[in-house]
Design a protein around this motif. Structure first.
Motif, PDB file in Angstrom:
ATOM      1  N   THR A  36       0.696  -1.310   0.095  1.00  0.00           N
ATOM      2  CA  THR A  36      -0.190   0.088   0.051  1.00  0.00           C
ATOM      3  C   THR A  36       0.800   1.342   0.041  1.00  0.00           C
ATOM      4  O   THR A  36       0.234   2.273  -0.168  1.00  0.00           O
ATOM      5  N   VAL A  37       2.225   1.192   0.175  1.00  0.00           N
ATOM      6  CA  VAL A  37       3.076   2.404   0.198  1.00  0.00           C
ATOM      7  C   VAL A  37       2.727   3.311  -0.726  1.00  0.00           C
ATOM      8  O   VAL A  37       2.690   4.733  -0.611  1.00  0.00           O
ATOM      9  N   THR A  38       2.678   2.804  -2.051  1.00  0.00           N
ATOM     10  CA  THR A  38       2.718   4.037  -3.270  1.00  0.00           C
ATOM     11  C   THR A  38       1.249   4.823  -3.150  1.00  0.00           C
ATOM     12  O   THR A  38       0.912   5.750  -3.537  1.00  0.00           O
ATOM     13  N   ASP A  39       0.097   4.151  -2.182  1.00  0.00           N
ATOM     14  CA  ASP A  39      -0.958   5.088  -2.111  1.00  0.00           C
ATOM     15  C   ASP A  39      -0.970   5.680  -0.903  1.00  0.00           C
ATOM     16  O   ASP A  39      -2.231   6.439  -0.737  1.00  0.00           O
ATOM     17  N   LEU A  40      -0.177   5.674   0.179  1.00  0.00           N
ATOM     18  CA  LEU A  40      -0.299   6.415   1.543  1.00  0.00           C
ATOM     19  C   LEU A  40      -0.165   7.857   1.217  1.00  0.00           C
ATOM     20  O   LEU A  40       1.000   8.166   0.648  1.00  0.00           O
ATOM     21  N   GLY A  41      -0.717   8.586   1.979  1.00  0.00           N
ATOM     22  CA  GLY A  41      -0.295   9.839   2.265  1.00  0.00           C
ATOM     23  C   GLY A  41       0.465  10.331   3.361  1.00  0.00           C
ATOM     24  O   GLY A  41       0.911   9.467   3.814  1.00  0.00           O
ATOM     25  N   PRO A  42       1.041  11.557   3.643  1.00  0.00           N
ATOM     26  CA  PRO A  42       1.755  11.650   4.592  1.00  0.00           C
ATOM     27  C   PRO A  42       1.332  10.954   5.850  1.00  0.00           C
ATOM     28  O   PRO A  42       2.163  10.317   6.762  1.00  0.00           O
ATOM     29  N   ALA A  43       0.102  11.191   6.238  1.00  0.00           N
ATOM     30  CA  ALA A  43      -0.532  10.771   7.615  1.00  0.00           C
ATOM     31  C   ALA A  43      -0.208   9.136   7.550  1.00  0.00           C
ATOM     32  O   ALA A  43      -0.193   8.547   8.596  1.00  0.00           O
ATOM     33  N   GLY A  44      -0.474   8.474   6.379  1.00  0.00           N
ATOM     34  CA  GLY A  44      -0.724   7.211   6.274  1.00  0.00           C
ATOM     35  C   GLY A  44       0.950   6.665   6.625  1.00  0.00           C
ATOM     36  O   GLY A  44       1.038   5.356   7.155  1.00  0.00           O
ATOM     37  N   VAL A  45       1.824   7.269   6.015  1.00  0.00           N
ATOM     38  CA  VAL A  45       3.306   6.925   6.103  1.00  0.00           C
ATOM     39  C   VAL A  45       3.735   6.906   7.359  1.00  0.00           C
ATOM     40  O   VAL A  45       4.524   5.846   8.130  1.00  0.00           O
ATOM     41  N   HIS A  46       3.274   7.988   8.155  1.00  0.00           N
ATOM     42  CA  HIS A  46       3.619   8.158   9.460  1.00  0.00           C
ATOM     43  C   HIS A  46       3.032   7.186  10.401  1.00  0.00           C
ATOM     44  O   HIS A  46       3.795   6.585  11.274  1.00  0.00           O
ATOM     45  N   ALA A  47       1.716   6.654  10.114  1.00  0.00           N
ATOM     46  CA  ALA A  47       1.203   5.609  11.001  1.00  0.00           C
ATOM     47  C   ALA A  47       1.970   4.392  10.637  1.00  0.00           C
ATOM     48  O   ALA A  47       1.943   3.650  11.304  1.00  0.00           O
ATOM     49  N   ALA A  48       2.153   4.162   9.371  1.00  0.00           N
ATOM     50  CA  ALA A  48       2.753   2.778   8.978  1.00  0.00           C
ATOM     51  C   ALA A  48       4.136   2.631   9.582  1.00  0.00           C
ATOM     52  O   ALA A  48       4.622   1.689  10.297  1.00  0.00           O
ATOM     53  N   HIS A  49       4.797   3.875   9.836  1.00  0.00           N
ATOM     54  CA  HIS A  49       6.303   4.008  10.331  1.00  0.00           C
ATOM     55  C   HIS A  49       6.185   3.518  11.874  1.00  0.00           C
ATOM     56  O   HIS A  49       7.020   2.997  12.467  1.00  0.00           O
ATOM     57  N   SER A  50       5.115   4.182  12.531  1.00  0.00           N
ATOM     58  CA  SER A  50       5.071   4.297  13.946  1.00  0.00           C
ATOM     59  C   SER A  50       4.548   2.865  14.351  1.00  0.00           C
ATOM     60  O   SER A  50       5.146   2.165  15.410  1.00  0.00           O
ATOM     61  N   THR A  51       3.817   2.153  13.622  1.00  0.00           N
ATOM     62  CA  THR A  51       3.464   0.914  14.142  1.00  0.00           C
ATOM     63  C   THR A  51       4.660   0.032  13.571  1.00  0.00           C
ATOM     64  O   THR A  51       4.818  -1.112  14.537  1.00  0.00           O
ATOM     65  N   LEU A  52       5.163   0.106  12.810  1.00  0.00           N
ATOM     66  CA  LEU A  52       6.378  -0.697  12.406  1.00  0.00           C
ATOM     67  C   LEU A  52       7.468  -0.574  13.640  1.00  0.00           C
ATOM     68  O   LEU A  52       8.009  -1.566  13.946  1.00  0.00           O
ATOM     69  N   ILE A  53       7.686   0.616  13.969  1.00  0.00           N
ATOM     70  CA  ILE A  53       8.700   0.668  15.137  1.00  0.00           C
ATOM     71  C   ILE A  53       8.145   0.138  16.527  1.00  0.00           C
ATOM     72  O   ILE A  53       8.953  -0.865  17.082  1.00  0.00           O
ATOM     73  N   GLU A  54       7.000   0.084  16.873  1.00  0.00           N
ATOM     74  CA  GLU A  54       6.324  -0.659  17.856  1.00  0.00           C
ATOM     75  C   GLU A  54       6.284  -1.998  17.916  1.00  0.00           C
ATOM     76  O   GLU A  54       6.989  -2.680  18.870  1.00  0.00           O
ATOM     77  N   LEU A  55       6.282  -2.518  16.418  1.00  0.00           N
ATOM     78  CA  LEU A  55       6.250  -4.103  16.162  1.00  0.00           C
ATOM     79  C   LEU A  55       7.815  -4.527  16.418  1.00  0.00           C
ATOM     80  O   LEU A  55       7.949  -5.482  16.723  1.00  0.00           O
ATOM     81  N   ALA A  56       8.659  -3.741  16.005  1.00  0.00           N
ATOM     82  CA  ALA A  56      10.328  -3.926  16.194  1.00  0.00           C
ATOM     83  C   ALA A  56      10.385  -4.095  17.814  1.00  0.00           C
ATOM     84  O   ALA A  56      11.316  -4.913  18.227  1.00  0.00           O
ATOM     85  N   LYS A  57      10.043  -3.141  18.429  1.00  0.00           N
ATOM     86  CA  LYS A  57      10.300  -2.977  20.099  1.00  0.00           C
ATOM     87  C   LYS A  57       9.613  -4.458  20.503  1.00  0.00           C
ATOM     88  O   LYS A  57      10.307  -5.044  21.394  1.00  0.00           O
ATOM     89  N   ALA A  58       8.455  -4.807  20.058  1.00  0.00           N
ATOM     90  CA  ALA A  58       8.021  -6.033  20.393  1.00  0.00           C
ATOM     91  C   ALA A  58       8.716  -7.180  20.326  1.00  0.00           C
ATOM     92  O   ALA A  58       9.010  -8.159  21.151  1.00  0.00           O
ATOM     93  N   VAL A  59       9.359  -7.224  19.162  1.00  0.00           N
ATOM     94  CA  VAL A  59      10.239  -8.504  18.830  1.00  0.00           C
ATOM     95  C   VAL A  59      11.403  -8.150  19.680  1.00  0.00           C
ATOM     96  O   VAL A  59      11.992  -9.494  20.258  1.00  0.00           O
ATOM     97  N   ALA A  60      12.056  -7.086  19.810  1.00  0.00           N
ATOM     98  CA  ALA A  60      13.288  -7.181  21.073  1.00  0.00           C
ATOM     99  C   ALA A  60      12.946  -7.426  22.276  1.00  0.00           C
ATOM    100  O   ALA A  60      13.902  -8.116  22.886  1.00  0.00           O
ATOM    101  N   VAL A  61      11.752  -7.187  22.761  1.00  0.00           N
ATOM    102  CA  VAL A  61      11.410  -7.659  24.101  1.00  0.00           C
ATOM    103  C   VAL A  61      10.529  -8.872  24.196  1.00  0.00           C
ATOM    104  O   VAL A  61      10.193  -9.443  25.123  1.00  0.00           O
ATOM    105  N   ARG A  62      10.400  -9.646  23.111  1.00  0.00           N
ATOM    106  CA  ARG A  62       9.382 -10.669  23.086  1.00  0.00           C
ATOM    107  C   ARG A  62       8.075 -10.718  23.418  1.00  0.00           C
ATOM    108  O   ARG A  62       7.658 -11.739  24.259  1.00  0.00           O
TER     109      ARG A  62
END
Length: 259
Positions: A112-138
């Motif tokens: 979906t990235v090519t169809d995302l606006g700035p707000a969508g990109v920001h939300a996708a990025h924020s969620t990706l970081i939160e999920l990466a944190k979850a992997v780090a702490v299991r």
């Protein structure tokens, strides 16, 4: 950045160029093997098929790959993740609950990235970081609303691989994803669908495709049993409700015939 890598032949880089960098990387091995390390201050680590490696890299490292290696790489900013990792290298199964959510989310981003606006990109990025944190702490915050789409996608991906399994249920999916059934149901509700409804609709869709498959014909009772309906009557009623025709009528309308 999210990148997919396909290497037909073995590759070895003993002295990588590029100097220092400050990135957190996640390597997910779909096939083959990837070995990193060899610097005086870093141990050597090998990631095999079905595993992930997650660590902070302050510089380019030597690496070696097996032939026909396929992997996905995530390159993430270190500011939000380095404190969780330090110099630790996390290696684990790519089908862990946290990694299932992370890979489901990266798939959604890629689609979906090519169809995302700035707000969508920001939300996708924020969620990706939160999920990466979850992997780090299991573990992950299962009441965080940002993670509902990733949880729903991961559950759907898991369900799609077990549609003929009599054990498939909201309870089984919740157990595999390390969440409560209520959390899973709440995530699906954000999209206006229940877990049970999704499973039934996907089973009906697979049965519909089987009705018209050129490779062979299924009887109504065989379809009902294979896709885990209680009996032929239940299957016929569910099919007609969803598609507006009985399975036999549908097969006839498409030039097939169900017994």
């Amino acid at each position: 950045m999210i990148a997919d890598l396909h290497l037909a032949s073995a590759t070895r880089i003993a002295d990588p160029q590029g100097g220092d960098r400050d990135l957190v990387e996640i390597h997910v091995l779909r096939r083959g093997a990837w070995t990193l390390g060899g610097l005086p201050d870093r141990d050597e680590h090998t990631v095999s098929t079905g595993q992930f490696l997650f660590r902070h890299f302050g510089r380019q490292m030597p690496f070696e790959t097996a032939p026909h290696t396929t992997a996905q790489f995530l390159f993430l900013p270190s500011a939000m993740l380095r404190s969780l990792l330090g110099n630790r290298t996390a290696i684990g199964p790519a089908d862990s609950a946290e990694m299932r959510l992370l890979t489901a989310h990266t798939s959604m981003i890629q689609q979906t990235v090519t169809d995302l606006g700035p707000a969508g990109v920001h939300a996708a990025h924020s969620t990706l970081i939160e999920l990466a944190k979850a992997v780090a702490v299991r573990r992950f915050d299962d009441v965080e609303p940002q993670l509902a789409p990733a949880l729903t996608r991961a559950a759907k991906d898991l369900a799609n691989g077990h549609l003929a399994d009599p054990e498939l249920s909201p309870t089984m999916l919740a157990r595999e994803l390390n969440v409560s059934v209520r959390t899973l149901q709440r995530a699906f509700a954000t999209a206006g669908e229940s877990v049970t409804a999704y499973i039934r609709h996907r089973r009906l869709e697979e049965a519909r495709l089987a009705l018209t498959a050129p490779s062979g014909r299924w009887s109504i009772s065989e379809l009902a049993a294979h896709w885990q309906f209680a009996d032929s009557s239940h299957f016929i009623r569910a099919f007609k409700k969803h598609y507006g025709q009985t399975p036999t009528a549908y097969a006839r309308s498409t030039g097939s015939a169900a017994r």
